[in-house]
Design an enzyme around this catalytic site. Structure first.
Site, PDB file in Angstrom:
ATOM      1  CG  ASP A 148       2.988 -23.957  16.391  1.00  0.00           C
ATOM      2  OD1 ASP A 148       1.797 -24.221  16.643  1.00  0.00           O
ATOM      3  OD2 ASP A 148       3.349 -23.251  15.430  1.00  0.00           O
TER       4      ASP A 148
ATOM      5  CD  GLN B 266      -1.009 -21.762  10.060  1.00  0.00           C
ATOM      6  OE1 GLN B 266      -1.005 -21.248  11.183  1.00  0.00           O
ATOM      7  NE2 GLN B 266      -1.611 -22.912   9.830  1.00  0.00           N
TER       8      GLN B 266
ATOM      9  CE  LYS C 139      -3.204 -21.512  14.296  1.00  0.00           C
ATOM     10  NZ  LYS C 139      -2.068 -22.079  13.569  1.00  0.00           N
TER      11      LYS C 139
HETATM   12  N1  GUN Z   1      -0.528 -25.960  10.174  1.00  0.00           N
HETATM   13  C1  GUN Z   1      -1.420 -26.916  10.516  1.00  0.00           C
HETATM   14  N2  GUN Z   1      -1.448 -27.074  11.868  1.00  0.00           N
HETATM   15  C2  GUN Z   1      -0.541 -26.199  12.372  1.00  0.00           C
HETATM   16  C3  GUN Z   1      -0.127 -25.888  13.700  1.00  0.00           C
HETATM   17  O1  GUN Z   1      -0.588 -26.468  14.688  1.00  0.00           O
HETATM   18  N3  GUN Z   1       0.815 -24.922  13.813  1.00  0.00           N
HETATM   19  C4  GUN Z   1       1.342 -24.278  12.735  1.00  0.00           C
HETATM   20  N4  GUN Z   1       2.278 -23.342  12.951  1.00  0.00           N
HETATM   21  N5  GUN Z   1       0.976 -24.544  11.493  1.00  0.00           N
HETATM   22  C5  GUN Z   1       0.029 -25.499  11.316  1.00  0.00           C
END
Ligand code: GUN
Length: 291
Positions: free
Chosen positions: A121, A98, A54
């Site tokens: 998100d 995360q 990311k």
């Molecule tokens: N862990 C797995 N997929 C995601 C996601 O799309 N966003 C976040 N914040 N954590 C994750």
């Protein structure tokens, strides 16, 4: 029939390239860059990789990224304090915590504490509610990625039967909402699909999966969808990312199903790439929404 491979890597690269110019415009007009704060708690190796990817994408498109780390021993209150600080920081436009968080941390309380304006998100209940009512501020990253792949390969969704296997809050449920939407929010196609959501308690799963025009696997079980579960000519989208001894595999038995489907996303190089690209789009949108 051998399926067309839906190249998520290429689509994601196209989207990131488009964003470079849009982010540059934002910076020129506002004198500041869209900024994403990523919060990483503990040292889960998969989460480390996701957050690294990311941040790499941020760098590629010109978005500023900040990484905030807390030890695995951090408490819910420690994390709430950090989120409150980021909510107040006018230089931070998007906040990403995360997941999964370590045992003992109340994930729901943390996600509920993120400002809905900075919730890139789309996990906050207010934003989930807005999505259900067809008036989202931003679209959830992975479901939006699925729509983008279909859109950009000119695979129509309108009037089709979309069968989703998996009912998670991150993929299955929000994807069902997006696939049903009647409007065309934020540049994606108005989906107007008929949607079936299947899960671990669905009897006769195969009856449903074989009825799909577009089959989306988001169940988190390696190679769960086999050839006999797929009707010839179906478009198959694999959202699974499963770490196995043989490496990363999807929820679909790719080698079998590619012989039957008309189109299929690979793993890796499929939907996962889009999740990151759509997160970049959301960070720019969040910054624009907070002007
Ligand atoms: N862990 C797995 N997929 C995601 C996601 O799309 N966003 C976040 N914040 N954590 C994750």
């Amino acid at each position: 029939m051998t399926a067309t491979i839906l190249d998520g890597k290429k689509i994601a690269a196209d989207i990131l390239n488009e964003l470079v110019d849009e982010v540059a415009d934002f910076i020129q007009n506002n004198g500041t860059a869209p900024t994403l704060a990523a919060v990483l708690v503990g040292e889960d190796p998969a989460s480390e990789v996701y957050v690294r990817n990311k941040r790499k994408a941020c760098e590629q498109v010109g978005i500023d990224s900040r990484l905030l780390r807390l030890p695995a021993t951090a408490s819910t209150d420690d994390l709430l304090e950090l989120v409150a600080k980021l909510n107040k920081d006018h230089e931070v436009h998007g906040i990403l915590v995360q997941l999964p968080l370590p045992d003992g941390i109340d994930s729901k309380r943390i996600l509920d504490a993120i400002s809905p304006w900075k919730d890139v998100d789309v996990f906050h209940p207010e934003n989930v509610g807005r999505l259900c009512q067809d008036r989202p501020r931003m679209l959830p990253c992975t479901p939006h990625g699925v729509l983008q792949i279909l859109d950009r390969y000119r695979i129509p969704v309108q009037g089709k039967h979309v069968v989703i296997v998996g009912r998670s809050d991150i993929v299955g449920k929000p994807l069902a909402m997006l696939m049903m939407q009647r409007h065309s929010p934020l540049g994606s196609q108005a989906a107007n699909a008929t949607v079936t959501v299947c899960h671990s308690h669905t009897p006769d799963l195969m009856v449903h999966t074989r009825g799909a025009d577009i089959l989306v696997a988001a169940i988190g079980k390696p190679k769960y969808i086999t050839a006999q579960m797929v009707k010839p000519g179906t478009v198959v989208v694999d959202v699974g990312i499963n770490r196995t001894e043989a490496g990363i595999v999807g929820d679909v038995d790719f080698d079998q199903v590619r012989e039957i489907a008309s189109a299929i996303t690979p793993v890796p190089g499929g939907v996962g790439r889009l999740t990151v690209a759509m997160l970049m789009r959301n960070t720019l949108l969040a910054a624009q929404n907070q002007l």
